[in-house]
Design a protein around this motif. Structure first.
Motif, short mmCIF file in Angstrom:
data_model
loop_
_atom_site.label_atom_id
_atom_site.label_comp_id
_atom_site.label_asym_id
_atom_site.label_seq_id
_atom_site.Cartn_x
_atom_site.Cartn_y
_atom_site.Cartn_z
N ALA A 57 0.83 -1.22 0.00
CA ALA A 57 0.00 0.00 0.00
C ALA A 57 0.86 1.26 0.00
N GLY A 58 2.00 1.23 0.66
CA GLY A 58 2.91 2.37 0.67
C GLY A 58 2.29 3.60 1.30
N LEU A 59 2.49 4.75 0.64
CA LEU A 59 1.99 6.01 1.17
C LEU A 59 0.49 6.19 0.96
N GLU A 60 -0.13 5.33 0.16
CA GLU A 60 -1.56 5.43 -0.09
C GLU A 60 -2.41 4.75 0.97
N HIS A 61 -1.77 4.21 1.99
CA HIS A 61 -2.50 3.51 3.03
C HIS A 61 -3.31 4.50 3.86
N ASP A 62 -4.54 4.12 4.20
CA ASP A 62 -5.41 4.97 5.01
C ASP A 62 -6.19 4.09 5.97
N SER A 63 -7.11 4.71 6.71
CA SER A 63 -7.89 3.97 7.71
C SER A 63 -8.79 2.92 7.07
N GLU A 64 -9.29 3.16 5.86
CA GLU A 64 -10.16 2.18 5.21
C GLU A 64 -9.37 0.91 4.87
N ARG A 65 -8.16 1.08 4.37
CA ARG A 65 -7.35 -0.09 4.06
C ARG A 65 -6.95 -0.83 5.33
N TRP A 66 -6.71 -0.06 6.40
CA TRP A 66 -6.40 -0.70 7.68
C TRP A 66 -7.58 -1.57 8.13
N ALA A 67 -8.78 -1.04 8.04
CA ALA A 67 -9.96 -1.81 8.43
C ALA A 67 -10.15 -3.03 7.53
N GLU A 68 -9.83 -2.88 6.26
CA GLU A 68 -9.96 -4.01 5.35
C GLU A 68 -8.96 -5.11 5.71
N ARG A 69 -7.73 -4.73 6.04
CA ARG A 69 -6.74 -5.72 6.47
C ARG A 69 -7.19 -6.43 7.73
N LYS A 70 -7.78 -5.70 8.65
CA LYS A 70 -8.22 -6.31 9.90
C LYS A 70 -9.38 -7.28 9.66
N ARG A 71 -10.28 -6.92 8.77
CA ARG A 71 -11.40 -7.84 8.47
C ARG A 71 -10.89 -9.12 7.83
N THR A 72 -9.88 -9.01 6.98
CA THR A 72 -9.32 -10.20 6.32
C THR A 72 -8.69 -11.14 7.34
N LEU A 73 -7.98 -10.58 8.29
CA LEU A 73 -7.34 -11.40 9.30
C LEU A 73 -8.33 -11.97 10.30
N SER A 74 -9.40 -11.25 10.57
CA SER A 74 -10.39 -11.72 11.55
C SER A 74 -11.08 -12.99 11.09
N GLN A 75 -11.17 -13.20 9.79
CA GLN A 75 -11.86 -14.38 9.27
C GLN A 75 -11.08 -15.66 9.55
N VAL A 76 -9.76 -15.55 9.69
CA VAL A 76 -8.94 -16.75 9.91
C VAL A 76 -8.33 -16.78 11.30
N SER A 77 -8.65 -15.82 12.16
CA SER A 77 -8.12 -15.85 13.53
C SER A 77 -9.21 -15.37 14.48
N SER A 78 -9.16 -14.13 14.90
CA SER A 78 -10.18 -13.49 15.71
C SER A 78 -9.98 -11.99 15.59
N SER A 79 -10.96 -11.23 16.03
CA SER A 79 -10.86 -9.78 15.88
C SER A 79 -9.73 -9.21 16.74
N ARG A 80 -9.54 -9.78 17.93
CA ARG A 80 -8.49 -9.26 18.79
C ARG A 80 -7.11 -9.63 18.29
N TRP A 81 -6.93 -10.87 17.82
CA TRP A 81 -5.65 -11.22 17.22
C TRP A 81 -5.39 -10.36 15.99
#
Length: 542
Positions: A57-81
């Motif tokens: 993502a580089g310098l184009e990273h923002d809060s929306e991309r952060w939330a998208e990354r977290k949703r992707t990880l939550s599906q295979v682990s948990s929201s807190r992890w």
């Protein structure tokens, strides 16, 4: 004096903003270690995947991309992890970004130095402000080639920085490069692989205030029970309700255990990290939390009772106590340490030297003054040329680690730390204080004199000593005698304090109270000459 740079004002160093304590996980069963490795490997792979997405993502990273990354990880682990992984990834990317900027500045400084020395004729000597030319034509041509190499590197790093590209290795680049030098590292491929896998595991979770015991992911109860929330793919390994795995051990913290227990009992946030030391075959648990900023003491209050100035050197700390007027008192102190050997040995040596210094300051009830050192620009190859021993000496001085440890350890003992500008302290200290402080029984070193200079700068006094009287007739005809007591300074006519000792032992009480009352003395033009008891002069006519 016109070529000297401006010296920054001293300041009180703020205290630490966080606390970290560690304990060993003793008595783990083989199943406990297996579960910890499985969970760490799974979360480590997710962290590597998330770091790759963040770097892309580089310098184009923002809060929306952060939330998208977290949703992707939550599906295979948990929201807190997922929250812990994304936050750790963001911190790692930011650290690499700061390191990239430091590398860019180092390249620019090296290029400027080489360009200047190439523009100077070969063999020309340098000055204190600028280096001279290279010593031979051969060295000149070698540096010309190196200049092209540095310019190419600078162009690459600058392009990466503008595009937001960073180079990050999970597990550490030194360990990665060790793979190609196993014989020099005295490691087998299996041993290296074990360390590499342990370094890339992810077993850390941020705390959350208001939740049970301050952390729902890795939970440590007030009586020492350790359990962790298993990711969804490993939920079948749970041995406790709600998909949790409880370790067959209890922990306790020897250091700051009461503070940790208070936070856990109040359900305040505590972050935990579990890691394996493959060299010792042990598992450790680290607890950390933030603390409110400590109320710093004003600089005027610190200066009121004097302080201790110390100079950092390659093998010792040179310290000297100064009173509030900037005068050295007592004898200099030296706290030695040995920086050879392993990193653990060096760290222990620095910690031992600092605790002796702090205990001395605690007994005297004084603050400590140190230099605000930063040798990042001083360790480059181009700064000092062929002076490899000097560059190695500077690189080996643990200035950053020493200051961080000193601040955290001093905060525990209630000792204030004052940082001063390091400009000219060693030079002026040796020039003005080394010879006057040397006696037949005491040899004052350059480092001892630098400690006096650091302390005087922290107290707000000039480093120069009181100047000698004018050479004409030892009077004030050629100007005032000193640089400390200027004309019109209040208190210059005050009584000197009576210090008990051999000279005052026979002096009766009350003597000297009118020492500065000029009207009570026989002084020309004073009212004491016209008192009733004074004998008038005889008339000249008699």
């Amino acid at each position: 004096m016109g070529g000297l740079r401006e010296v920054a004002a001293p300041f009180v160093v703020p205290g630490p903003s966080g606390v970290a304590i560690r304990t060993r996980l003793k008595g783990l069963t083989a199943r406990d270690e297996m579960v910890l490795r499985l969970v760490g490997d799974l979360l480590g792979s997710l962290a590597s995947r998330d770091l790759k997405a963040r770097c892309a993502a580089g310098l184009e990273h923002d809060s929306e991309r952060w939330a998208e990354r977290k949703r992707t990880l939550s599906q295979v682990s948990s929201s807190r992890w997922a929250g812990s992984i994304t936050k750790a990834t963001h911190d790692q990317w930011a650290l690499a970004r700061r390191g990239q900027l430091a590398h860019l500045q180092s390249l620019q400084a090296g290029i400027e130095t080489i360009e200047h020395r190439l523009s100077v004729p070969v063999g020309e000597k340098g000055t204190k402000q600028a280096p001279g030319g290279y010593r031979s034509t051969r060295e000149w041509h070698a540096k010309r080639r190196r200049l092209c190499v540095l310019e190419d590197r600078l162009q690459t790093v600058r392009a990466d920085r503008e595009a937001g590209v960073v180079r990050v290795v999970r597990g550490g680049k030194p360990l990665l490069n060790t793979r190609h030098h196993l014989e020099q590292a005295h490691l087998t491929e299996e041993q290296w692989r074990t360390r590499w896998q342990a370094g890339r595991r992810f077993l850390q979770a941020d705390g959350e205030s208001g939740k049970r015991f301050g952390n729902e992911t890795i939970r440590v109860t007030d009586d020492g029970e350790v359990s962790l929330k298993l990711p969804a793919p490993l939920a079948h390994l749970a041995n406790a309700p709600h998909g949790r795995y409880m370790l067959a051990t209890r922990v306790s913290f020897a250091h700051r255990g009461e503070q940790w227990a208070d936070r856990v009992a109040a359900n305040r946030a505590v972050a935990y990290r579990i890691h394996e030391d493959t060299g010792r075959g042990r598992w450790y648990l680290t607890a950390s939390w933030t603390i409110p900023p400590v109320q710093t003491v004003s600089l005027a209050a610190v200066r009121a009772g004097g302080l201790i100035g110390f100079d950092t050197n390659a093998d010792h700390l040179a310290a000297w106590r100064l009173d509030e007027h900037g005068n050295p008192t007592g004898h200099p102190r030296r706290f030695n340490y040995d920086l050879s050997g392993t990193a653990q040995h060096r760290d222990a040596q620095v910690r031992h030297a600092l605790i002796r210094l702090l205990h001395w300051a605690k007994r005297r009830g004084l603050a400590i003054a140190l230099e605000d050192l930063d040798f990042t620009a001083e360790t480059t190859r181009e700064k000092h040329g062929r002076r490899k021993r000097f560059r190695n000496l500077i690189s080996g001085m643990p200035t950053a680690r020493l200051r961080a440890r000193l601040v955290s350890m001093a905060a525990e003992l209630g000792i204030t730390i004052v940082a001063v500008d390091p400009a000219y302290t060693s030079k002026w200290g040796a020039q003005h204080w080394r010879k006057p402080l040397t006696t037949e029984t005491r040899k004052t070193t350059r480092h001892d004199a630098a400690a006096v200079a650091i302390g005087r700068r922290a107290l707000g006094h000039p480093i120069r000593r009181r100047t000698a009287p004018p050479p004409h007739d030892q009077s004030d005809r050629a100007g005032h005698r000193t640089v400390q007591a200027r004309p019109g300074t209040p208190g210059g006519e005050g009584n000197r304090p009576r210090i008990p000792g051999p000279r005052t032992r026979s002096v009766r009480a009350g003597r000297g109270v009118k020492a500065v009352d000029q009207n009570a003395q026989h002084r020309s033009g004073r009212s004491a000459e016209h008192e009733f008891w004074h004998q008038d002069s005889l008339p000249l006519s008699l």
